[in-house]
Design an enzyme around this catalytic site. Structure first.
Site, short mmCIF file in Angstrom:
data_model
loop_
_atom_site.label_atom_id
_atom_site.label_comp_id
_atom_site.label_asym_id
_atom_site.label_seq_id
_atom_site.Cartn_x
_atom_site.Cartn_y
_atom_site.Cartn_z
N GLU A 27 -3.95 -8.43 -15.33
CA GLU A 27 -4.68 -7.58 -16.27
C GLU A 27 -4.03 -7.71 -17.65
O GLU A 27 -2.95 -7.17 -17.90
CB GLU A 27 -4.67 -6.12 -15.82
CG GLU A 27 -5.73 -5.76 -14.81
CD GLU A 27 -5.51 -6.37 -13.44
OE1 GLU A 27 -6.48 -6.46 -12.66
OE2 GLU A 27 -4.36 -6.77 -13.13
N SER A 87 -3.49 -9.78 -9.18
CA SER A 87 -4.42 -9.72 -10.32
C SER A 87 -3.66 -9.67 -11.63
O SER A 87 -2.64 -9.00 -11.75
CB SER A 87 -5.32 -8.48 -10.18
OG SER A 87 -6.39 -8.52 -11.08
N SER A 147 -8.13 -11.47 -11.71
CA SER A 147 -7.63 -11.16 -13.05
C SER A 147 -8.77 -10.57 -13.86
O SER A 147 -9.94 -10.74 -13.52
CB SER A 147 -7.10 -12.41 -13.79
OG SER A 147 -5.83 -12.80 -13.32
#
Length: 351
Positions: A273, A271, A233
């Site tokens: 974001e 991930s 992240s």
């Protein structure tokens, strides 16, 4: 001791001028504080971003949020996206401590409002996270109100970067990640404004890492052979003193993706974001006797330099987070190396 940042290696990201510190705290009033847990089991912490010295709940900065990939557990985005303001400091921590820090921030804001004679019945803390379980025994969940208060007391303009606070246990492009920051100056109508970015970096694959056009990840991976999939992240927080609307802030913070792409990330499935931004120039009072308020906003024919500032600051902030971080050995013996150990190899590459 002064930390060696990416520019100290002779690498300049972009073309725009920076603020004095080249940090988010170049925006007047903005400060950052950390609380770090670093022992045999803990490689974790939290970091707090204060938008100013006053009670944020009573004088709410105009803000926006954007989720590029939603593999994350941030709290507070729904109301932020609906109302376009923040009403607490912004806190960054690890995944399993989000609820505990949210509760601690509620208590802190009740105290702030009691001090100011306001009866608080609703508040929307913004608490963001990255998962630091690679290095940290994340199930311990030992962060709480005392650490939040310690970080608030620690808040300053000249804050440290790297493996500190929320960045203590993070991993970026398979190397040690952490807290990083950068700023850019923008001239509009003869006046200088500042845009600053702070990141909690915990994303990316080593083989994809690019630094100023150099295939840094492949150079490093030839020695380490430790590249992992693009997951993790990254939390990106933008502050500015440029008058912007919430919609305009949303447009600006989406350009963080440009900086991430220039570093080699393709925003992998695993991930998260998350991008948040606020302006100190436009505030919304919690209560107002007037039905209408005066409000300034940038003419969008002049917004391109702001987009560039965001992209440049994001890219540099991530590199600062990595190069200022020290090599860290996690609670299970996992070692994540500092980018600084490989800078000579990267700089000597000639293609």
């Amino acid at each position: 001791m002064e930390q060696k940042r990416i520019r100290d290696y002779g690498i300049q990201i972009g073309e725009m001028p920076t603020g004095k510190l080249n940090k988010i705290s170049d925006v007047p009033g903005v400060k950052v504080g950390h609380a770090t847990l670093d022992d045999a089991r803990h490689k974790t912490g939290l970091s707090v971003i204060l938008p100013g010295p006053d009670n944020v709940f009573l004088n709410k900065p105009v803000a926006a949020a954007h989720v590029l990939n939603g593999f994350g557990k941030t709290l507070g985005l729904m109301q932020l996206q609906e109302l376009g303001v923040i009403e607490t400091p912004i806190v960054l921590t690890n995944t399993l401590n989000v609820g505990l820090i949210h509760d601690a921030m509620v208590g802190y804001m009740i105290g702030q409002c009691q001090r100011d004679g306001v009866h608080l019945t609703s508040v929307n803390p913004i608490v963001c996270e990255c998962n630091d379980a690679t290095l940290n025994d994340i199930q311990k969940r030992d962060l709480g109100g005392a650490h939040l208060m310690a970080a608030i007391r620690d808040a300053r303009a000249g804050f440290r970067e790297g493996d500190v606070g929320c960045g203590k246990g993070t991993v970026c492009h398979s190397l040690k990640g952490g807290v990083g920051s950068a700023s850019r100056q923008i001239e509009i109508d003869g006046k200088i404004y500042t845009l600053g970015v702070l990141v909690q970096s915990n994303h990316g694959s080593l083989k994809d890492l690019m630094i100023a056009g150099r295939p840094a990840g492949r150079i490093i991976d030839s020695a380490l052979n430790c590249s992992a999939p693009d997951k993790g992240s990254i939390i990106s927080v933008m502050a500015t003193d440029l008058p912007l609307s919430s919609r305009q802030i949303g447009r600006v913070i989406r350009r963080a993706s440009v900086g991430l792409a220039r570093l080699g990330s393709f925003i992998g499935h695993g991930s998260g974001e998350v991008m948040i931004g606020f302006t100190t120039a436009n505030r919304m009072p919690h209560e107002s006797e007037k039905g209408l308020m005066n409000f300034q906003a940038l003419s969008e024919g002049h917004i391109n330099p702001v987009f560039r500032a965001m992209a440049e600051a994001e890219e540099e902030a991530v590199l600062n987070s990595m190069v200022t971080a020290q090599t860290v050995t996690g609670y299970q013996g996992t070692v994540k190396r500092s980018l600084s150990e490989f800078m000579d190899q990267i700089l000597s590459w000639r293609g």
